[in-house]
Design an enzyme around this catalytic site. Structure first.
Site, PDB file in Angstrom:
ATOM      1  N   ARG A  68     -13.702  -4.889 -10.022  1.00 53.70           N
ATOM      2  CA  ARG A  68     -14.044  -3.702  -9.211  1.00 53.70           C
ATOM      3  C   ARG A  68     -15.568  -3.548  -9.102  1.00 53.70           C
ATOM      4  O   ARG A  68     -16.082  -3.100  -8.075  1.00 53.70           O
ATOM      5  CB  ARG A  68     -13.431  -2.436  -9.815  1.00 53.70           C
ATOM      6  CG  ARG A  68     -11.913  -2.356  -9.700  1.00 53.70           C
ATOM      7  CD  ARG A  68     -11.398  -2.055  -8.321  1.00 53.70           C
ATOM      8  NE  ARG A  68     -11.625  -0.689  -7.896  1.00 53.70           N
ATOM      9  CZ  ARG A  68     -10.982  -0.111  -6.883  1.00 53.70           C
ATOM     10  NH1 ARG A  68     -10.064  -0.783  -6.173  1.00 53.70           N
ATOM     11  NH2 ARG A  68     -11.230   1.119  -6.537  1.00 53.70           N
ATOM     12  N   THR A  70     -15.468   1.524  -1.980  1.00 52.35           N
ATOM     13  CA  THR A  70     -14.536   1.357  -0.852  1.00 52.35           C
ATOM     14  C   THR A  70     -15.265   1.352   0.489  1.00 52.35           C
ATOM     15  O   THR A  70     -14.960   0.549   1.373  1.00 52.35           O
ATOM     16  CB  THR A  70     -13.502   2.509  -0.874  1.00 52.35           C
ATOM     17  OG1 THR A  70     -12.908   2.569  -2.174  1.00 52.35           O
ATOM     18  CG2 THR A  70     -12.425   2.301   0.170  1.00 52.35           C
ATOM     19  N   HIS A 117      -9.933  -6.554  -1.563  1.00 55.26           N
ATOM     20  CA  HIS A 117      -9.205  -5.573  -2.384  1.00 55.26           C
ATOM     21  C   HIS A 117      -9.257  -6.000  -3.836  1.00 55.26           C
ATOM     22  O   HIS A 117      -9.210  -7.195  -4.128  1.00 55.26           O
ATOM     23  CB  HIS A 117      -7.728  -5.508  -1.962  1.00 55.26           C
ATOM     24  CG  HIS A 117      -6.825  -4.939  -3.010  1.00 55.26           C
ATOM     25  ND1 HIS A 117      -6.691  -3.596  -3.203  1.00 55.26           N
ATOM     26  CD2 HIS A 117      -6.061  -5.547  -3.964  1.00 55.26           C
ATOM     27  CE1 HIS A 117      -5.856  -3.387  -4.228  1.00 55.26           C
ATOM     28  NE2 HIS A 117      -5.462  -4.556  -4.697  1.00 55.26           N
ATOM     29  N   GLU A 139       0.840  -5.598  -8.612  1.00 57.42           N
ATOM     30  CA  GLU A 139       0.329  -6.333  -7.449  1.00 57.42           C
ATOM     31  C   GLU A 139       0.435  -7.840  -7.637  1.00 57.42           C
ATOM     32  O   GLU A 139       0.766  -8.566  -6.686  1.00 57.42           O
ATOM     33  CB  GLU A 139      -1.116  -5.892  -7.184  1.00 57.42           C
ATOM     34  CG  GLU A 139      -1.174  -4.427  -6.731  1.00 57.42           C
ATOM     35  CD  GLU A 139      -2.580  -3.863  -6.629  1.00 57.42           C
ATOM     36  OE1 GLU A 139      -3.558  -4.596  -6.904  1.00 57.42           O
ATOM     37  OE2 GLU A 139      -2.708  -2.677  -6.269  1.00 57.42           O
ATOM     38  N   PHE A 163      -4.928   7.511   7.078  1.00 57.14           N
ATOM     39  CA  PHE A 163      -5.397   6.180   7.473  1.00 57.14           C
ATOM     40  C   PHE A 163      -4.340   5.092   7.285  1.00 57.14           C
ATOM     41  O   PHE A 163      -4.612   3.920   7.532  1.00 57.14           O
ATOM     42  CB  PHE A 163      -6.676   5.818   6.692  1.00 57.14           C
ATOM     43  CG  PHE A 163      -6.523   5.854   5.191  1.00 57.14           C
ATOM     44  CD1 PHE A 163      -5.941   4.801   4.498  1.00 57.14           C
ATOM     45  CD2 PHE A 163      -6.982   6.934   4.459  1.00 57.14           C
ATOM     46  CE1 PHE A 163      -5.788   4.836   3.125  1.00 57.14           C
ATOM     47  CE2 PHE A 163      -6.850   6.976   3.077  1.00 57.14           C
ATOM     48  CZ  PHE A 163      -6.249   5.914   2.405  1.00 57.14           C
ATOM     49  N   TYR A 219       0.822  -1.216   0.000  1.00 55.09           N
ATOM     50  CA  TYR A 219       0.000   0.000   0.000  1.00 55.09           C
ATOM     51  C   TYR A 219       0.860   1.272   0.000  1.00 55.09           C
ATOM     52  O   TYR A 219       0.403   2.316   0.477  1.00 55.09           O
ATOM     53  CB  TYR A 219      -0.944  -0.006   1.195  1.00 55.09           C
ATOM     54  CG  TYR A 219      -2.221  -0.808   0.988  1.00 55.09           C
ATOM     55  CD1 TYR A 219      -3.149  -0.442   0.015  1.00 55.09           C
ATOM     56  CD2 TYR A 219      -2.523  -1.905   1.794  1.00 55.09           C
ATOM     57  CE1 TYR A 219      -4.324  -1.153  -0.170  1.00 55.09           C
ATOM     58  CE2 TYR A 219      -3.708  -2.628   1.618  1.00 55.09           C
ATOM     59  CZ  TYR A 219      -4.598  -2.244   0.635  1.00 55.09           C
ATOM     60  OH  TYR A 219      -5.778  -2.943   0.456  1.00 55.09           O
ATOM     61  N   ASN A 258     -12.933  -3.664   5.000  1.00 55.30           N
ATOM     62  CA  ASN A 258     -13.889  -3.740   3.886  1.00 55.30           C
ATOM     63  C   ASN A 258     -13.768  -4.996   3.025  1.00 55.30           C
ATOM     64  O   ASN A 258     -14.064  -4.982   1.836  1.00 55.30           O
ATOM     65  CB  ASN A 258     -13.844  -2.454   3.052  1.00 55.30           C
ATOM     66  CG  ASN A 258     -12.483  -2.183   2.451  1.00 55.30           C
ATOM     67  OD1 ASN A 258     -11.571  -2.979   2.610  1.00 55.30           O
ATOM     68  ND2 ASN A 258     -12.361  -1.066   1.751  1.00 55.30           N
ATOM     69  N   ARG A 261     -18.525  -5.965  -1.032  1.00 55.30           N
ATOM     70  CA  ARG A 261     -18.386  -5.102   0.149  1.00 55.30           C
ATOM     71  C   ARG A 261     -19.731  -4.815   0.800  1.00 55.30           C
ATOM     72  O   ARG A 261     -19.817  -4.722   2.028  1.00 55.30           O
ATOM     73  CB  ARG A 261     -17.637  -3.823  -0.223  1.00 55.30           C
ATOM     74  CG  ARG A 261     -16.121  -4.071  -0.337  1.00 55.30           C
ATOM     75  CD  ARG A 261     -15.404  -2.920  -0.951  1.00 55.30           C
ATOM     76  NE  ARG A 261     -13.952  -3.035  -0.822  1.00 55.30           N
ATOM     77  CZ  ARG A 261     -13.100  -2.332  -1.556  1.00 55.30           C
ATOM     78  NH1 ARG A 261     -13.545  -1.462  -2.461  1.00 55.30           N
ATOM     79  NH2 ARG A 261     -11.804  -2.480  -1.399  1.00 55.30           N
TER      80      ARG A 261
HETATM   81  P1  RTP Z   1      -8.348  -1.402  -1.912  1.00 55.47           P
HETATM   82  O1  RTP Z   1      -7.088  -0.770  -2.485  1.00 55.47           O
HETATM   83  O2  RTP Z   1      -8.145  -2.013  -0.565  1.00 55.47           O
HETATM   84  O3  RTP Z   1      -8.980  -2.345  -2.908  1.00 55.47           O
HETATM   85  O4  RTP Z   1      -9.451  -0.273  -1.708  1.00 55.47           O
HETATM   86  P2  RTP Z   1      -9.866   0.870  -2.717  1.00 55.47           P
HETATM   87  O5  RTP Z   1      -9.028   0.819  -3.966  1.00 55.47           O
HETATM   88  O6  RTP Z   1     -11.337   0.783  -2.882  1.00 55.47           O
HETATM   89  O7  RTP Z   1      -9.502   2.162  -1.870  1.00 55.47           O
HETATM   90  P3  RTP Z   1      -8.076   2.885  -1.711  1.00 55.47           P
HETATM   91  O8  RTP Z   1      -8.305   4.337  -1.969  1.00 55.47           O
HETATM   92  O9  RTP Z   1      -7.022   2.199  -2.511  1.00 55.47           O
HETATM   93  O10 RTP Z   1      -7.778   2.721  -0.168  1.00 55.47           O
HETATM   94  C1  RTP Z   1      -7.157   1.553   0.345  1.00 55.47           C
HETATM   95  C2  RTP Z   1      -7.833   1.157   1.647  1.00 55.47           C
HETATM   96  O11 RTP Z   1      -7.614   2.181   2.609  1.00 55.47           O
HETATM   97  C3  RTP Z   1      -8.761   2.354   3.416  1.00 55.47           C
HETATM   98  N1  RTP Z   1      -9.259   3.711   3.303  1.00 55.47           N
HETATM   99  N2  RTP Z   1      -9.687   4.397   4.318  1.00 55.47           N
HETATM  100  N3  RTP Z   1     -10.756   6.399   5.987  1.00 55.47           N
HETATM  101  C4  RTP Z   1     -10.622   6.626   4.697  1.00 55.47           C
HETATM  102  O12 RTP Z   1     -10.942   7.689   4.183  1.00 55.47           O
HETATM  103  C5  RTP Z   1     -10.080   5.585   3.873  1.00 55.47           C
HETATM  104  N4  RTP Z   1      -9.872   5.650   2.571  1.00 55.47           N
HETATM  105  C6  RTP Z   1      -9.347   4.457   2.213  1.00 55.47           C
HETATM  106  C7  RTP Z   1      -9.819   1.397   2.937  1.00 55.47           C
HETATM  107  O13 RTP Z   1      -9.830   0.267   3.775  1.00 55.47           O
HETATM  108  C8  RTP Z   1      -9.354   1.037   1.528  1.00 55.47           C
HETATM  109  O14 RTP Z   1      -9.769  -0.250   1.153  1.00 55.47           O
HETATM  110 MG    MG Z   2      -6.944   0.714  -3.928  1.00 52.95          MG
END
Ligand code: RTP
Ligand code: MG
Length: 143
Positions: free
Chosen positions: A87, A93, A117, A128, A59, A51, A114, A104
């Protein structure tokens, strides 16, 4: 349509809740073939590296703590437009905003935990997949 590969994680909450099989079923129902799969328990360094794009976000610490809190399942999925298709079945998210019937919406409790991923682009998917799997671990599915 292009056959693509994408990368999936079933996160510690969904593994702890015994939802591995139910989520695999969503992949297969959507026409996404599993071509590599394993259970791993990430180290702090592995989670931080995975990440890294979020390292400056508020976060980040909580995300790394959660992702190292228990074992995860990592998968490479293959299919038509796999990145976007995956997706779509994953959902937003924040599970509170995720469409009905998405992974989700059905298996996640909060934005921090959540359930799963999915890679957000073909370029992310390539990075990845390579982060977790060697070329020899990626199986060829001819049917
Ligand atoms: P992921 O990478 O896990 O598939 O999730 P995503 O693309 O939907 O979201 P991403 O922006 O890449 O964020 C990765 C993970 O960080 C946590 N998160 N928390 N509190 C917040 O505003 C926030 N934003 C993101 C989430 O657990 C997200 O899956
Ligand atoms: Mg992401």
């Amino acid at each position: 349509m292009a056959i693509e590969r994408t990368f999936s994680i079933i996160k510690p909450d969904a593994v702890a809740n015994n939802n591995i099989g139910a989520i695999y079923n969503r992949f297969e129902t959507a026409g996404l073939k599993i071509i590599a799969s394993k259970m791993v328990h990430l180290s702090k360094e592995q989670a931080e590296g995975f990440y890294a794009e979020h390292s400056e976000r508020p976060f980040f610490g909580a995300l790394v703590a959660f992702m190292t809190s228990g074992p995860i399942m990592v998968q490479t999925l293959e299919g038509e437009n796999a990145v976007l298709a995956h997706r779509e079945i994953l959902g937003a998210t924040n599970p509170a905003e995720a469409a009905e019937g998405t992974i989700r919406a059905d298996f996640a409790k909060s934005i921090d935990e959540n359930a799963a991923h999915g890679s957000d682009s073909v370029a992310s998917a390539e990075r990845e997949v390579a982060y977790f799997f060697s070329a020899e671990e990626l199986c060829v599915r001819t049917r």
